[in-house]
Each structure stands twice: as C-alpha cells, then as structure tokens.
Scaffold this motif. Structure first.
Motif, PDB file in Angstrom:
ATOM      1  N   GLY A 135     -23.675 -79.102  14.906  1.00 53.14           N
ATOM      2  CA  GLY A 135     -24.864 -79.309  15.721  1.00 53.14           C
ATOM      3  C   GLY A 135     -24.844 -80.672  16.393  1.00 53.14           C
ATOM      4  O   GLY A 135     -23.849 -81.401  16.349  1.00 53.14           O
ATOM      5  N   MET A 136     -25.972 -81.037  16.988  1.00 51.22           N
ATOM      6  CA  MET A 136     -26.044 -82.305  17.699  1.00 51.22           C
ATOM      7  C   MET A 136     -25.899 -83.488  16.757  1.00 51.22           C
ATOM      8  O   MET A 136     -25.355 -84.535  17.150  1.00 51.22           O
ATOM      9  CB  MET A 136     -27.372 -82.383  18.465  1.00 51.22           C
ATOM     10  CG  MET A 136     -27.507 -83.618  19.342  1.00 51.22           C
ATOM     11  SD  MET A 136     -26.103 -83.861  20.461  1.00 51.22           S
ATOM     12  CE  MET A 136     -26.276 -82.407  21.524  1.00 51.22           C
ATOM     13  N   THR A 137     -26.361 -83.359  15.510  1.00 52.10           N
ATOM     14  CA  THR A 137     -26.181 -84.444  14.544  1.00 52.10           C
ATOM     15  C   THR A 137     -24.707 -84.736  14.343  1.00 52.10           C
ATOM     16  O   THR A 137     -24.276 -85.904  14.358  1.00 52.10           O
ATOM     17  CB  THR A 137     -26.827 -84.080  13.197  1.00 52.10           C
ATOM     18  OG1 THR A 137     -28.219 -83.816  13.382  1.00 52.10           O
ATOM     19  CG2 THR A 137     -26.666 -85.200  12.197  1.00 52.10           C
ATOM     20  N   THR A 138     -23.915 -83.688  14.162  1.00 47.59           N
ATOM     21  CA  THR A 138     -22.468 -83.850  13.981  1.00 47.59           C
ATOM     22  C   THR A 138     -21.834 -84.474  15.209  1.00 47.59           C
ATOM     23  O   THR A 138     -20.983 -85.374  15.105  1.00 47.59           O
ATOM     24  CB  THR A 138     -21.816 -82.488  13.695  1.00 47.59           C
ATOM     25  OG1 THR A 138     -22.405 -81.929  12.518  1.00 47.59           O
ATOM     26  CG2 THR A 138     -20.317 -82.631  13.487  1.00 47.59           C
ATOM     27  N   LYS A 139     -22.242 -84.037  16.386  1.00 46.93           N
ATOM     28  CA  LYS A 139     -21.672 -84.571  17.618  1.00 46.93           C
ATOM     29  C   LYS A 139     -22.015 -86.055  17.789  1.00 46.93           C
ATOM     30  O   LYS A 139     -21.168 -86.855  18.204  1.00 46.93           O
ATOM     31  CB  LYS A 139     -22.168 -83.766  18.820  1.00 46.93           C
ATOM     32  CG  LYS A 139     -21.552 -82.363  18.895  1.00 46.93           C
ATOM     33  CD  LYS A 139     -22.102 -81.589  20.063  1.00 46.93           C
ATOM     34  CE  LYS A 139     -21.342 -80.274  20.270  1.00 46.93           C
ATOM     35  NZ  LYS A 139     -21.344 -79.396  19.102  1.00 46.93           N
ATOM     36  N   LEU A 140     -23.232 -86.442  17.474  1.00 48.42           N
ATOM     37  CA  LEU A 140     -23.619 -87.849  17.571  1.00 48.42           C
ATOM     38  C   LEU A 140     -22.802 -88.708  16.602  1.00 48.42           C
ATOM     39  O   LEU A 140     -22.392 -89.825  16.937  1.00 48.42           O
ATOM     40  CB  LEU A 140     -25.110 -88.008  17.280  1.00 48.42           C
ATOM     41  CG  LEU A 140     -26.064 -87.540  18.390  1.00 48.42           C
ATOM     42  CD1 LEU A 140     -27.503 -87.526  17.885  1.00 48.42           C
ATOM     43  CD2 LEU A 140     -25.945 -88.423  19.630  1.00 48.42           C
ATOM     44  N   ILE A 141     -22.564 -88.183  15.414  1.00 41.82           N
ATOM     45  CA  ILE A 141     -21.745 -88.911  14.436  1.00 41.82           C
ATOM     46  C   ILE A 141     -20.322 -89.061  14.963  1.00 41.82           C
ATOM     47  O   ILE A 141     -19.719 -90.143  14.873  1.00 41.82           O
ATOM     48  CB  ILE A 141     -21.759 -88.186  13.079  1.00 41.82           C
ATOM     49  CG1 ILE A 141     -23.146 -88.320  12.443  1.00 41.82           C
ATOM     50  CG2 ILE A 141     -20.694 -88.750  12.146  1.00 41.82           C
ATOM     51  CD1 ILE A 141     -23.326 -87.500  11.179  1.00 41.82           C
ATOM     52  N   ASN A 184     -20.251 -91.768  17.695  1.00 41.00           N
ATOM     53  CA  ASN A 184     -20.356 -93.114  17.141  1.00 41.00           C
ATOM     54  C   ASN A 184     -19.052 -93.557  16.485  1.00 41.00           C
ATOM     55  O   ASN A 184     -18.632 -94.710  16.643  1.00 41.00           O
ATOM     56  CB  ASN A 184     -21.505 -93.179  16.124  1.00 41.00           C
ATOM     57  CG  ASN A 184     -22.861 -93.364  16.779  1.00 41.00           C
ATOM     58  OD1 ASN A 184     -23.283 -94.477  17.028  1.00 41.00           O
ATOM     59  ND2 ASN A 184     -23.535 -92.267  17.058  1.00 41.00           N
ATOM     60  N   ILE A 185     -18.405 -92.649  15.762  1.00 40.20           N
ATOM     61  CA  ILE A 185     -17.153 -92.999  15.087  1.00 40.20           C
ATOM     62  C   ILE A 185     -16.039 -93.231  16.106  1.00 40.20           C
ATOM     63  O   ILE A 185     -15.291 -94.216  16.024  1.00 40.20           O
ATOM     64  CB  ILE A 185     -16.754 -91.897  14.091  1.00 40.20           C
ATOM     65  CG1 ILE A 185     -17.754 -91.849  12.931  1.00 40.20           C
ATOM     66  CG2 ILE A 185     -15.341 -92.131  13.550  1.00 40.20           C
ATOM     67  CD1 ILE A 185     -17.518 -90.713  11.962  1.00 40.20           C
ATOM     68  N   ILE A 186     -15.936 -92.339  17.080  1.00 35.00           N
ATOM     69  CA  ILE A 186     -14.880 -92.470  18.099  1.00 35.00           C
ATOM     70  C   ILE A 186     -15.040 -93.762  18.891  1.00 35.00           C
ATOM     71  O   ILE A 186     -14.065 -94.475  19.162  1.00 35.00           O
ATOM     72  CB  ILE A 186     -14.898 -91.246  19.043  1.00 35.00           C
ATOM     73  CG1 ILE A 186     -14.414 -89.997  18.295  1.00 35.00           C
ATOM     74  CG2 ILE A 186     -14.015 -91.490  20.269  1.00 35.00           C
ATOM     75  CD1 ILE A 186     -14.589 -88.712  19.063  1.00 35.00           C
ATOM     76  N   LEU A 187     -16.282 -94.092  19.245  1.00 36.01           N
ATOM     77  CA  LEU A 187     -16.525 -95.290  20.037  1.00 36.01           C
ATOM     78  C   LEU A 187     -16.409 -96.571  19.210  1.00 36.01           C
ATOM     79  O   LEU A 187     -16.466 -97.671  19.760  1.00 36.01           O
ATOM     80  CB  LEU A 187     -17.912 -95.218  20.689  1.00 36.01           C
ATOM     81  CG  LEU A 187     -18.028 -94.153  21.784  1.00 36.01           C
ATOM     82  CD1 LEU A 187     -19.461 -94.057  22.293  1.00 36.01           C
ATOM     83  CD2 LEU A 187     -17.076 -94.437  22.934  1.00 36.01           C
ATOM     84  N   PHE A 188     -16.253 -96.427  17.911  1.00 32.80           N
ATOM     85  CA  PHE A 188     -15.936 -97.584  17.077  1.00 32.80           C
ATOM     86  C   PHE A 188     -14.423 -97.701  16.860  1.00 32.80           C
ATOM     87  O   PHE A 188     -13.840 -98.785  16.989  1.00 32.80           O
ATOM     88  CB  PHE A 188     -16.633 -97.473  15.718  1.00 32.80           C
ATOM     89  CG  PHE A 188     -16.218 -98.534  14.738  1.00 32.80           C
ATOM     90  CD1 PHE A 188     -16.724 -99.820  14.830  1.00 32.80           C
ATOM     91  CD2 PHE A 188     -15.309 -98.252  13.735  1.00 32.80           C
ATOM     92  CE1 PHE A 188     -16.343-100.808  13.942  1.00 32.80           C
ATOM     93  CE2 PHE A 188     -14.910 -99.232  12.832  1.00 32.80           C
ATOM     94  CZ  PHE A 188     -15.427-100.515  12.932  1.00 32.80           C
ATOM     95  N   VAL A 189     -13.781 -96.578  16.586  1.00 36.02           N
ATOM     96  CA  VAL A 189     -12.361 -96.590  16.214  1.00 36.02           C
ATOM     97  C   VAL A 189     -11.468 -96.921  17.410  1.00 36.02           C
ATOM     98  O   VAL A 189     -10.578 -97.786  17.324  1.00 36.02           O
ATOM     99  CB  VAL A 189     -11.952 -95.238  15.598  1.00 36.02           C
ATOM    100  CG1 VAL A 189     -10.442 -95.168  15.395  1.00 36.02           C
ATOM    101  CG2 VAL A 189     -12.667 -95.037  14.268  1.00 36.02           C
ATOM    102  N   ILE A 190     -11.679 -96.240  18.537  1.00 33.80           N
ATOM    103  CA  ILE A 190     -10.779 -96.421  19.686  1.00 33.80           C
ATOM    104  C   ILE A 190     -10.794 -97.863  20.210  1.00 33.80           C
ATOM    105  O   ILE A 190      -9.728 -98.474  20.377  1.00 33.80           O
ATOM    106  CB  ILE A 190     -11.118 -95.414  20.800  1.00 33.80           C
ATOM    107  CG1 ILE A 190     -10.765 -93.992  20.332  1.00 33.80           C
ATOM    108  CG2 ILE A 190     -10.350 -95.753  22.080  1.00 33.80           C
ATOM    109  CD1 ILE A 190     -11.062 -92.911  21.338  1.00 33.80           C
ATOM    110  N   THR A 220     -35.324 -78.641  18.232  1.00 32.27           N
ATOM    111  CA  THR A 220     -34.055 -78.165  18.787  1.00 32.27           C
ATOM    112  C   THR A 220     -33.011 -79.274  18.827  1.00 32.27           C
ATOM    113  O   THR A 220     -33.324 -80.459  18.690  1.00 32.27           O
ATOM    114  CB  THR A 220     -34.258 -77.616  20.206  1.00 32.27           C
ATOM    115  OG1 THR A 220     -34.623 -78.711  21.072  1.00 32.27           O
ATOM    116  CG2 THR A 220     -35.360 -76.569  20.245  1.00 32.27           C
ATOM    117  N   GLN A 221     -31.768 -78.861  19.046  1.00 34.62           N
ATOM    118  CA  GLN A 221     -30.666 -79.810  19.159  1.00 34.62           C
ATOM    119  C   GLN A 221     -30.850 -80.710  20.390  1.00 34.62           C
ATOM    120  O   GLN A 221     -30.552 -81.917  20.349  1.00 34.62           O
ATOM    121  CB  GLN A 221     -29.331 -79.053  19.275  1.00 34.62           C
ATOM    122  CG  GLN A 221     -29.079 -78.048  18.162  1.00 34.62           C
ATOM    123  CD  GLN A 221     -28.803 -78.712  16.827  1.00 34.62           C
ATOM    124  OE1 GLN A 221     -28.285 -79.821  16.787  1.00 34.62           O
ATOM    125  NE2 GLN A 221     -29.123 -78.047  15.742  1.00 34.62           N
TER     126      GLN A 221
END
Length: 294
Positions: free
Chosen positions: A15-21, A24-30, A99-100
């Motif tokens: 869902g949207m919660t998973t996508k937001l996580i 956030n992780i991708i924009l920290f790691v890369i 909703t999402q």
C-alpha cells in the motif's frame, strides 16, 4: 537478483505506507552511496543544501521544491530507522479508516504545513530570528498522520513496548506536549515541524468530518500527473466497414430466414469488436467470423 525481485514485488503489491517507506529508504541510501564514493576522489558535495528546507524564506523562493523534498530525506541511519518504524505503525492505522490517496495527500500536506510553521517561526520569533538552520526528515508528515488518526479514533488502544496498552489520543497528546516542552531546548526546527504537522492532522480530520477533504485538490493534481506521464493504452478501432446489405431475392422463405440470422450474428460480432476489440471475442465467435469471411 531474488532479493531485488522480492523488493519489487513488495513495492508493487504494498500500500501507500509501504511505498512511502521505500521512497524514504531509497532517497537515503542512493545519495549516501553516490556522494560517499565521490569523497574518495576528494569531491565533497553537501547535497543537503539542495533538498533540506532553509529557515530563510528568501531561500525558499530560489529552491521551492525543498518545501516537499525535506520530508523524504534523513540526516542519519537512526534518524531514518526511527521515522520509518513510526510511519509503518501510523500509516497502517490511518489506512484502516481512510484511502491510500488520502494517506499520501496527508503526508505531503502535513510536511508542507510543518515547513511553513518552521519558516514563520524563524522569521518572527526573537529567539530564532538570527539563526541559520536547515530542516530535514519525515517527522512532521508522520506526526500529521498520527494526530489525524487519533482525532478520528481517539479511543483506539495500541500496544507499545515498555508502556503496554494506551489510547491513541493519549499517545498523540503526550508526543505533542513533548514537542512543546523541548521547543526551546534542542532541535527547535524539528519540533516546530512536528507541531505544524500535528495541527494540520487535527484540522484535516475535523474538515473531513464536516464534509470537506482538504487533500482532494492535491489528490486530483497527482492523479492528473500520473495520467500525463503514463503511457496511453492503444484504443480498439471503432470504425467498422460493413458490406452493404443485398436486397432480398425471391428465394425460399427458409433460406431467407437463415441468411438473416447469420447476418444478424455477424453484425453483433462486429459491434462487439468496435466496442471492446477483437481480443474480446470468444473462440466460437472468432471461428464463426472466419467461416463467414470465407
């Protein structure tokens, strides 16, 4: 490769919660990897200056995207870890009732309002007027989601480590008071963003209960953006060329009836093709059309 495929699947079905996580992780790691590698070549670039929100409103005019980007980046691993854990908790609670798309709009608007309060406070409060600071992190957006859920379902009980069961409204009030207490002690900008996000989360739910969704405009805009940049599906052809009907000749009545039924079935199949495309035909219809064409 299996791990990458698993992550892709989790993102796709989440869902949207998973996508937001994930975001956030991708924009920290890369950025950490890219700019960390550049330092090996003595190229030191502080990318935070380009994505963090400045307390100077004049800087915001030059970098307007930072009003949104700051709430998707983090300054360190534990900063990220704490925020994604809380986001996972409150995001799933919120989407139990909403909703999402509403979750996404609340995340964005909560971050924006938290950032605006941060800039206003640093502009007009005497204690902060001469300071230069940068704001980064998703805490303001997360606080908006938590307070919104607590406002909608204040009696809901949640179980927390070391604290046991507690009503959601007491958790939200407790965190809000901690932000007020620590406002002049440490991390002033972060606490201001929390307070701004919390206030918007409260107003957001009260508006929904009064029949107005404050995030509907943003949701419509995001839908338009997705439609604009997504590939257009090929539309089935609509114009169907039909052979002109021949005049009824003086043949036996039984043959005329058979011919009319066959023509009627052909017309029905052609109409189906014009509406839904050739692939919508059944195997029997395709075979009949093939025989009729011969």
């Amino acid at each position: 490769m299996n791990i990458i495929n698993d992550l892709k699947l989790q993102y796709r079905i989440g869902g949207m919660t998973t996508k937001l996580i994930f975001w956030n992780i991708i924009l920290f790691v890369i950025p950490a990897l890219v700019f960390g590698m550049l330092k090996l070549f003595k190229i030191d670039i502080d990318y935070h200056n380009y994505i963090a929100l400045s307390n100077n409103y004049a800087t915001l005019l030059v970098k307007p995207w930072t009003l949104i980007s700051y709430s998707f980046f983090h300054i360190g691993f534990f900063h990220l870890l704490f925020n994604v854990l809380v986001l996972n908790f409150v995001g799933k609670l919120f989407t139990t009732f909403f909703t999402q798309k509403q979750l996404l709009s609340l995340y964005l608007l909560g971050g924006i309002l938290g950032g605006i309060l941060y800039i206003i406070s640093y502009t007009f409060l005497p204690l902060l007027a001469n300071e230069n600071a940068l704001l980064i992190g998703a805490s303001g957006s997360i606080m908006a989601i938590l307070v919104a859920t607590a406002t909608y379902q204040p009696e809901m009980e949640v179980r927390l480590l070391f604290l046991g069961s507690i009503k959601l409204v007491y958790l939200a009030i407790g965190l809000f008071l901690l932000d007020l207490i620590n406002l002049s002690i440490e991390n002033t900008g972060g606490h201001l963003a929390h307070i701004g996000g919390a206030l918007f989360g409260f107003v957001y739910i009260k508006s929904i209960q009064n029949g107005t969704d404050l995030g509907s405009g943003l949701t419509s805009f995001l839908d338009w953006c997705v439609t604009l940049f997504s590939p257009r599906k090929a539309k089935p052809f609509k114009k169907v060329h039909r052979n002109p009907k021949t005049s009824i000749s003086s043949k036996p009545q039984s043959k005329i009836v058979v011919k009319d039924k066959a023509q009627q079935q052909i017309d029905e199949i052609l109409d189906k093709i014009s509406k839904s495309g050739y692939d919508s035909l059944t195997t029997a219809e395709k075979e009949f059309l093939f025989q009729a064409g011969k």
